[in-house]
Design a protein around this motif. Structure first.
Motif, short mmCIF file in Angstrom:
data_model
loop_
_atom_site.label_atom_id
_atom_site.label_comp_id
_atom_site.label_asym_id
_atom_site.label_seq_id
_atom_site.Cartn_x
_atom_site.Cartn_y
_atom_site.Cartn_z
N LEU A 140 9.48 -2.52 -11.75
CA LEU A 140 9.56 -1.55 -11.14
C LEU A 140 10.46 -0.73 -9.60
O LEU A 140 10.75 -0.06 -9.62
CB LEU A 140 8.21 -1.78 -10.04
N ALA A 141 10.87 -2.10 -9.03
CA ALA A 141 12.38 -1.80 -7.93
C ALA A 141 13.42 -1.65 -8.38
O ALA A 141 13.94 -0.77 -7.12
CB ALA A 141 12.71 -3.85 -7.57
N ASP A 142 13.13 -1.84 -9.89
CA ASP A 142 14.67 -0.78 -10.75
C ASP A 142 14.20 0.96 -10.89
O ASP A 142 15.50 1.51 -10.19
CB ASP A 142 14.82 -1.43 -11.43
N ALA A 143 13.16 1.11 -11.26
CA ALA A 143 12.57 2.14 -10.55
C ALA A 143 12.10 3.16 -9.41
O ALA A 143 11.98 4.02 -8.90
CB ALA A 143 11.40 2.68 -11.61
N GLY A 144 13.11 2.13 -8.11
CA GLY A 144 12.59 2.86 -7.08
C GLY A 144 11.87 2.70 -6.63
O GLY A 144 11.48 3.05 -5.34
N PHE A 145 10.98 2.28 -6.65
CA PHE A 145 9.54 1.70 -5.68
C PHE A 145 9.65 0.22 -5.28
O PHE A 145 10.54 -0.35 -4.87
CB PHE A 145 8.65 0.91 -7.00
N SER A 146 9.03 0.20 -3.75
CA SER A 146 8.95 -0.36 -2.94
C SER A 146 7.87 -1.48 -3.40
O SER A 146 6.70 -1.28 -3.46
CB SER A 146 8.91 -0.71 -1.54
N VAL A 147 8.30 -2.75 -3.68
CA VAL A 147 6.91 -3.75 -3.97
C VAL A 147 6.41 -4.20 -3.59
O VAL A 147 7.48 -5.18 -3.14
CB VAL A 147 7.83 -4.29 -6.44
N PHE A 148 5.08 -4.86 -2.87
CA PHE A 148 4.57 -5.97 -2.35
C PHE A 148 4.39 -7.17 -3.64
O PHE A 148 2.51 -6.53 -3.80
CB PHE A 148 3.74 -5.60 -1.03
N ALA A 149 4.39 -8.03 -3.53
CA ALA A 149 3.62 -9.17 -4.21
C ALA A 149 3.21 -10.42 -3.24
O ALA A 149 4.41 -11.03 -3.25
CB ALA A 149 4.39 -9.32 -5.48
N PRO A 150 1.77 -10.50 -2.84
CA PRO A 150 1.11 -11.29 -2.58
C PRO A 150 1.28 -13.56 -2.80
O PRO A 150 0.66 -12.69 -4.26
CB PRO A 150 0.47 -10.76 -1.26
N ASP A 151 1.43 -14.01 -2.57
CA ASP A 151 0.64 -14.71 -3.06
C ASP A 151 -0.59 -14.95 -2.12
O ASP A 151 -0.88 -14.70 -0.82
CB ASP A 151 1.30 -16.46 -2.26
N LEU A 152 -1.55 -14.41 -2.71
CA LEU A 152 -2.85 -14.73 -2.32
C LEU A 152 -3.85 -15.91 -1.83
O LEU A 152 -3.15 -16.87 -1.83
CB LEU A 152 -3.88 -14.44 -3.54
N PRO A 153 -4.05 -15.78 -0.66
CA PRO A 153 -4.51 -17.26 0.22
C PRO A 153 -5.33 -18.09 -0.46
O PRO A 153 -6.08 -17.38 -1.20
CB PRO A 153 -5.41 -16.29 1.38
N GLY A 154 -5.07 -19.37 -0.28
CA GLY A 154 -4.91 -20.03 -0.69
C GLY A 154 -4.28 -20.28 -2.16
O GLY A 154 -4.91 -21.52 -3.47
N HIS A 155 -3.12 -19.96 -2.89
CA HIS A 155 -2.53 -19.73 -4.08
C HIS A 155 -0.79 -19.23 -3.27
O HIS A 155 -0.40 -18.94 -2.84
CB HIS A 155 -2.73 -18.54 -5.18
N GLY A 156 -0.41 -20.23 -4.41
CA GLY A 156 0.71 -19.87 -4.73
C GLY A 156 1.78 -20.18 -3.57
O GLY A 156 1.50 -22.00 -2.78
#
Length: 325
Positions: A140-156
């Motif tokens: 998605l970044a290569d396609a020009g999108f600004s991506v937000f990918a969180p580790d949800l609370p209690g994860h990662g």
């Protein structure tokens, strides 16, 4: 010391006997059996522990079903963290790690692509992490999108320990409301369910894309009860608990939300997904006002998010929907 395998086999037989025995006798037999277990690393006694937890619920359902349901819910909501997940990702120069603070809890967010591009919010599933969506985020970044990918609370790498899906959905809506809206909200597996809760909480998005997602919290919890081999009636008590706690039937949490929202939906699912049945995909599509369905074959529940054909399909769908929300 003694080997675990013979003990594990013997314990499986004991579990079968306990299920037919009076509760008091079952507890005495369990205590006797536990004294015979020699401590081993987790990889050697994990199955034994699983049987103990199963027996725990079985016995409680006989004498205190309400309490058994609360114990089952606590186990379901207690998540697993993986603070070092980001360190092992490839292409470290193509994303950046940020930290948000939500109600005193530090939440890790991976950012991909140009900051001025159309915004896309990506949500991983139950007991998952943002790193699992790394390849899709890069595409998605290569396609020009600004991506937000969180580790949800209690994860990662995010702080926290126990969260209901309702709480995670509300947290997502509140954390990312300042962004002003998203071109797409994407959720994989349980993340699709959490995303639908965020939409119901008012998070603005132009498109919604559930990938291999259970279509309702009821279906997810039903699967949890079945896979854990709990007594079937445990689900009824769990449902009552959630209904009282959040004042919303768990059957209404999920796809039914889409009927009241004006957004385009792309449902992605693999026909051979054994973790989330294909019926869930049709349920999402049935309630969406405007929907498309992309069904694949031969991609697993987890690997579907890494398939280039899926990346291209998602990019094309978001672009077709028009400018950023």
């Amino acid at each position: 010391g003694r080997r675990v395998e013979p003990q594990r086999a013997r314990f499986q037989v004991q579990v079968a006997r306990f299920g037919e025995a009076p509760v008091g006798i079952g507890l005495i037999a369990l205590r006797h059996e536990l004294r015979r277990v020699v401590y081993k690393p987790e990889t050697r006694y994990r199955i034994l522990c699983w049987y103990i937890r199963k027996l725990d619920i079985d016995l409680m359902m006989r004498v205190a079903p309400g309490h058994a349901a609360r114990v089952a819910i606590r186990r379901f909501e207690t998540t697993k963290r993986d603070p070092r997940a980001v360190v092992t990702l490839s292409h470290q120069d193509r994303f950046r790690s940020e930290v948000l603070t939500y109600k005193g809890t530090r939440v890790r967010v991976l950012r991909y692509g140009p900051e001025d591009g159309p915004k896309v919010l990506m949500l991983h599933g139950w007991n998952g992490k943002a790193a699992m969506l790394h390849k899709l985020s890069l595409a998605l970044a290569d396609a020009g999108f600004s991506v937000f990918a969180p580790d949800l609370p209690g994860h990662g790498a995010s702080e926290g320990k126990r969260y209901a899906f309702h709480q995670l959905g509300r947290a997502v809506a509140e954390m990312f409301a300042p962004e002003g809206g998203f071109a797409a909200l994407i959720g994989h597996s349980g993340g699709g369910l959490i995303a639908s809760i965020a939409l119901a909480e008012g998070l603005p998005a132009r498109t919604y894309i559930p990938i291999g997602s259970p279509s309702s919290l009821y279906r997810l919890l039903k699967s949890y009860v079945e896979v854990s081999q709990m007594p079937p009636k445990t689900l009824d008590y769990i449902a009552r608990h959630y209904d009282r706690r959040f004042a919303t039937p768990i059957t209404a949490v999920g796809s039914q939300v889409l009927s009241g929202l004006d957004l385009r939906t792309l449902v992605i699912h693999d026909r051979d997904d054994w973790m989330v049945n294909i019926d869930n995909a049709h349920e999402w599509a049935r309630f969406a006002r405007t929907s498309e369905v992309e069904l694949t074959r031969g991609l697993t529940h987890l690997s579907i998010v890494n398939a280039p054909v899926i990346h291209d399909r998602i990019v094309g769908f978001i672009r077709k929907a028009g400018p950023d929300a």
